[in-house]
Motif scaffolding. Sequence first.
Motif, short mmCIF file in Angstrom:
data_model
loop_
_atom_site.label_atom_id
_atom_site.label_comp_id
_atom_site.label_asym_id
_atom_site.label_seq_id
_atom_site.Cartn_x
_atom_site.Cartn_y
_atom_site.Cartn_z
N ALA A 1 4.64 2.00 -11.33
CA ALA A 1 3.96 0.75 -11.69
C ALA A 1 4.90 -0.43 -11.54
CB ALA A 1 3.43 0.84 -13.12
N ALA A 2 6.11 -0.32 -12.08
CA ALA A 2 7.07 -1.42 -12.00
C ALA A 2 7.45 -1.72 -10.56
CB ALA A 2 8.31 -1.09 -12.83
N THR A 3 7.65 -0.67 -9.76
CA THR A 3 8.04 -0.87 -8.37
C THR A 3 6.91 -1.51 -7.57
OG1 THR A 3 9.43 1.12 -8.56
CG2 THR A 3 9.00 0.28 -6.35
N LEU B 1 4.47 -3.42 -8.78
CA LEU B 1 4.31 -4.82 -9.20
C LEU B 1 5.43 -5.70 -8.65
CD1 LEU B 1 3.15 -4.31 -12.89
CD2 LEU B 1 1.77 -5.04 -10.93
N ALA B 2 6.62 -5.14 -8.52
CA ALA B 2 7.72 -5.90 -7.91
C ALA B 2 7.41 -6.20 -6.45
CB ALA B 2 9.03 -5.12 -8.03
N GLN B 3 6.81 -5.24 -5.75
CA GLN B 3 6.43 -5.49 -4.35
C GLN B 3 5.33 -6.53 -4.27
OE1 GLN B 3 7.90 -4.37 -1.54
NE2 GLN B 3 6.49 -5.76 -0.51
N ALA B 4 4.40 -6.50 -5.23
CA ALA B 4 3.36 -7.53 -5.26
C ALA B 4 3.97 -8.91 -5.51
CB ALA B 4 2.34 -7.20 -6.35
N LEU C 1 -2.30 1.25 -9.82
CA LEU C 1 -1.85 1.63 -8.48
C LEU C 1 -3.01 1.62 -7.49
CD1 LEU C 1 0.61 4.54 -9.39
CD2 LEU C 1 1.16 2.15 -8.88
N ALA C 2 -4.18 2.06 -7.95
CA ALA C 2 -5.35 2.05 -7.08
C ALA C 2 -5.73 0.62 -6.72
CB ALA C 2 -6.52 2.75 -7.76
N ARG C 3 -5.65 -0.29 -7.69
CA ARG C 3 -5.98 -1.69 -7.41
C ARG C 3 -4.97 -2.29 -6.44
NH1 ARG C 3 -8.70 -5.19 -10.61
NH2 ARG C 3 -9.92 -3.31 -11.06
N THR D 1 0.83 -1.21 0.00
CA THR D 1 0.00 0.00 0.00
C THR D 1 0.86 1.26 0.00
OG1 THR D 1 -0.16 -0.09 2.43
CG2 THR D 1 -1.90 -1.15 1.18
N GLN D 2 1.97 1.24 0.72
CA GLN D 2 2.86 2.40 0.75
C GLN D 2 3.49 2.65 -0.61
OE1 GLN D 2 5.53 1.38 3.93
NE2 GLN D 2 3.99 1.67 5.52
N THR D 3 3.90 1.57 -1.27
CA THR D 3 4.53 1.71 -2.59
C THR D 3 3.53 2.24 -3.61
OG1 THR D 3 6.00 -0.15 -2.08
CG2 THR D 3 5.83 0.50 -4.38
N ALA D 4 2.30 1.74 -3.53
CA ALA D 4 1.28 2.15 -4.50
C ALA D 4 0.92 3.62 -4.38
CB ALA D 4 0.02 1.29 -4.32
N THR D 5 1.19 4.24 -3.24
CA THR D 5 0.84 5.64 -3.03
C THR D 5 2.07 6.55 -2.97
OG1 THR D 5 0.76 5.20 -0.64
CG2 THR D 5 -1.32 5.12 -1.85
N ASP D 6 3.23 6.01 -3.27
CA ASP D 6 4.47 6.79 -3.22
C ASP D 6 4.63 7.58 -4.51
OD1 ASP D 6 6.98 7.89 -2.94
OD2 ASP D 6 7.96 6.02 -2.32
#
Length: 368
Positions: A148-150, A152-155, A292-294, A136-141
């Motif tokens: 997007a790439a970062t 998805l890498a965290q996912a 990112l929202a998803r 969640t933190q990465t998606a809102t950074d």
Amino acid sequence: MPQPTDPHEDHLDDLPPARPVHYAEQALLGALLLDPHRLTDIGDLDASQFGNHAHGALFKAMRTAPPPDPETHRSDPAWLNTVLDTARPHAPGLTASYLHTLIQVCPWPKHAPTYARMIRADHARRTLLMHAERLTQTATDTTLPNPAATTLAQADTLEQFLDTLAGQFAPHPGSLPRTLVPGTLTVHSSEEALDEERLLLSTATAYPSEVKDMRWLQSDDFTLPLHAAVWQCLTALVHNGEPVDPVTVLWEAQHRGLLADRLDPSDLIALVSTPVGSAEHWGERVLQRALLARAFDVGNRITAYAQDPANTPYQLVTGSRRALADLHALRTRWQHSTTPAPRTPRSPAASRAGPPPRAIAPGARALR
């Protein structure tokens, strides 16, 4: 300044309220202090998996100190003193009296493997929570150069952890979490996002041939329902081979009931009459924001699962994998958008017919 060395004052015994894993850690340590030979029965438990730092330091000291002779250990506290001396530099609050407390509170030393399994399960829950919060933190950074790439890498990191976790805990009936999860939240719903959606609609109206190559974009990716509905109008016209311009879009919008909500036709015309750049570029921006929202929503769902201690490790794995599946479909479309098939080039006539790039019209900006 160092805290008092009495473990009862160092939050070893005085955790209000203590979680069940605290008692499991105490019971395991008591069993091992009483019968050190049981260290070979508890599997691959690691000191880092303890929730209490002092407990972990004590367990690591047990692993480090050579095991005593069972008969000698019954009457000689030498091994206990060695363990305490080894652990105390890392946990100054430990005392000999606390070690005796651990032995006294252990219900059944022979249950040590079960206590160890409880500790591993709680560590798995805490680790999953950490991965979900990072997602969640990465998606809102907003400072990331390639969000997007970062994200998805965290996912991927989270999914790899779930794969590891699935092999450590057995499945059981009722594998889905019953946790109430927060509703879907939308991130980055800003003026910038709305501007990019407007630019997409205008540019796609001016160059409809580009829409044929943008099947990776769906109406659900838009942050504003009106923009999503206008995109459906555009894609319907293109799919049916109809002429596309602001007037035909307006006509399609009328048939779809968009003008029934007191939307002024002139405002809709203005919305789709200010092309800038490439529709594909703006479409990628819209899709990235949806991705990112998803990811943010998925991270929130998994966080809710991990914060609920009622969920077993297998329920966490099952629920988290199902949440990540919602991200996979959007991820596939994102990959198609960033590696598109060859597009049909704009004809010279279409390029000349398109309006010159300019700022967003005030009428279009007024739409909310």
